[in-house]
Structure formats: C-alpha cells, structure tokens
Design an enzyme around this catalytic site. Structure first.
Site, short mmCIF file in Angstrom:
data_model
loop_
_atom_site.label_atom_id
_atom_site.label_comp_id
_atom_site.label_asym_id
_atom_site.label_seq_id
_atom_site.Cartn_x
_atom_site.Cartn_y
_atom_site.Cartn_z
N LYS A 173 6.34 2.19 -9.87
CA LYS A 173 7.10 3.00 -8.86
C LYS A 173 8.12 2.93 -8.29
CE LYS A 173 6.35 1.86 -4.21
NZ LYS A 173 7.39 1.72 -4.04
N GLU A 225 11.38 4.79 -5.98
CA GLU A 225 11.56 5.43 -4.44
C GLU A 225 12.49 5.99 -4.29
OE1 GLU A 225 12.92 2.48 -1.29
OE2 GLU A 225 11.62 0.76 -1.94
N ASP A 227 7.67 -4.86 -4.22
CA ASP A 227 9.56 -5.80 -4.10
C ASP A 227 9.33 -6.24 -2.21
OD1 ASP A 227 9.44 -3.39 -2.31
OD2 ASP A 227 11.87 -2.32 -3.64
N GLU A 237 6.18 7.27 3.39
CA GLU A 237 6.21 6.21 3.80
C GLU A 237 6.84 6.97 4.92
OE1 GLU A 237 7.67 1.32 4.91
OE2 GLU A 237 7.92 2.51 2.44
N ASP A 275 6.52 -2.57 -9.05
CA ASP A 275 7.64 -1.69 -8.03
C ASP A 275 9.27 -2.00 -9.12
OD1 ASP A 275 8.47 0.11 -5.67
OD2 ASP A 275 7.71 -1.54 -4.15
#
Length: 274
Positions: free
Chosen positions: A113, A115, A44, A182, A83
């Site tokens: 994926k 978050e 993204d 991250e 994403d």
C-alpha cells in the site's frame, strides 16, 4: 477456506462489504485471520500503537519487514498488505520498486500500500509495472499530514473533493486493485465508490465505501493516547489486562502463586539422595 487473492478482492465489489484490519505480530494476526477478515494490513501505524513513536514517518523498512514477517507466518487465508514506510518510496522514490519487492520476497506479503504524495502516480506506475499489486491511499495521508494542515478531514470543499475524485480515478487507471479513503466526507467517499470499478476501503469515510478498515489496537482498546472520531471500540482490553497484572503481582507478594499445580516435583527418595 482458500487463500484470498487480489482477484478475489476485486470480485467482491458490489457483492458484499470487504473487511480489513491491521496486525503487527503473530498472535494478533492469527486471531484476525481466524475471524475471517478479508485483508490484513501490516500498517506503519505500528509506529504509534506498538512502538510508542509520534509519527509514522519514524519507522523504516527494517521495522516494517520485521513485523510483516511475523504476520505472514500466522496468516493462512487473508490477503496480507505491506504498508510501505515513508523512507521506502517518498524520501527515496528511485528505490520504491526494490523496496516493494522486498515486502513480497522477504516478508511474503501479497501486495503493498502507498499513500498519496507528490510523485505518487509515477512511483505507483513503476511498482505495478514490476508486477507488484498496489493498494492506493488518499484523503488524510498520515505520512504527509503536515502538508495537509494536520490530521484533518480532507475534501470538505468542492475543489478539494474534486481533487480526491481525480486522484482516485488516476490510481484506478494505473492499475491499483483497491483504494483506502481516509477521513473523507461520507458523500464524497460515496461518489468515489460509485465511480470506480475497484473497491474502496473506508476509514472515517462513511458507510458507502465497499469495505472498512480499522487499526486493531484502536478497536480493541489497546491504545489510549488518542482516539480518532471514526474509531469504534468493540472491547476495552486495557483495563482488563491491567487488572490481571495487578492480581498476578498481589498473588506473588502473598505467596499464592505459583500454587502446587503450577510447580514441578521430585520423588522423595531422589530428594533424600541429595
């Protein structure tokens, strides 16, 4: 070389480092795949480095599927990860499974994926139970950076570091096949990597992760609005492209382009008939 699978990625843990880069279109995805990169993320981050937006939350399913389709048309070997954008699971958790399925069915991605966010475990569990492979993402999570105090390193004190370790273990327990770390202190990323049986993919998380990921536009020097500390520019293409465009402009103005070798001709006898 055969198409890389989720099982292949899992098998690389403790055998060799795993490589991952982003791609958002056919030409770049073709090059990344030809280079033998293990995983390609249709990130993204397209919001920032391709579309000129100031936040990844401003792209939705339409944009992500559009770019994911272009990437999967190019890729023959790498594992392609879609994403999931903010709107697809964070603002609408009840639509998460349906949207994850679209990445596989419509865009032909291999997995998705997510978050970390407040309902991450609940949503991740549902998607995995729907037989859709999931890569987790903890630490600095750009979609919710405003709740983390901005774009800052996460897990810098003991309490915060313990939360990250716990998050990683919970995601592994639900069945995630890998986790992106991250902007996490290198020692904490090393602890997480050692304690998990699934691979960790670092971005600003030190050398001890099982693999590394970068945004391709960053490492190629194609995005200069800002450069995070963890980015290494392997080449700076922007000035090279700018110089080529300026040369083109000058040759057009001076009638040097197109030259005879760039032009088509007609036989003299045919021209005389006109």
């Amino acid at each position: 070389m055969e198409k890389i699978t989720v099982k292949d990625i899992l098998a690389l843990k403790n055998k060799r480092k795993i490589t991952m880069l982003t791609a958002y279109d056919y030409p770049l995805a073709s090059l990344v795949d030809a280079a033998g990169i293990d995983m390609i993320l249709v990130g993204d981050s397209v919001a920032n480095v391709v579309l000129g937006l100031d936040s990844t939350t401003k792209v939705g399913m339409y944009e992500m599927l559009h770019h994911a389709k272009a990437v999967t048309r190019a890729v023959k070997n790498a594992l392609v990860i879609g994403d999931m954008p903010y709107e697809s699971y964070q603002s609408r958790p009840d639509e998460a499974v349906k949207n994850a399925r679209r990445f596989l069915d419509e865009a032909k991605c291999d997995c998705v994926k997510l978050e970390w966010f407040d309902k991450c475990l609940e949503v991740t569990e549902k998607i995995i139970k729907a037989a859709i492979p999931v890569m987790g993402h903890i630490g600095l999570t750009p979609q919710t950076a405003d709740k983390l105090g901005g774009f800052k390193v996460q897990g810098k004190d003991a309490e915060a570091a313990k939360r990250l370790i716990e998050q990683a273990k919970k995601l592994e327990g639900l069945g995630c096949f890998a986790i992106v770390l991250e902007c996490v202190p290198d020692k904490i990323a090393g602890i997480i990597t050692k304690e998990l049986k699934i691979p960790t993919i670092g971005i600003g998380a030190g050398i001890d992760c099982d693999g590394q990921v970068l945004v391709s536009n960053d490492m190629l020097g194609l995005f200069d609005r800002y450069t995070p500390k963890f980015v290494k520019k392997y080449i700076n293409l922007s000035p090279m492209i700018l110089e080529a465009i300026k040369t083109y402009k000058q040759e057009v103005l001076e009638s040097k382009f197109p030259a005879p070798e760039h032009s088509f001709t007609i036989k003299k006898e045919e021209l005389e008939k006109i």
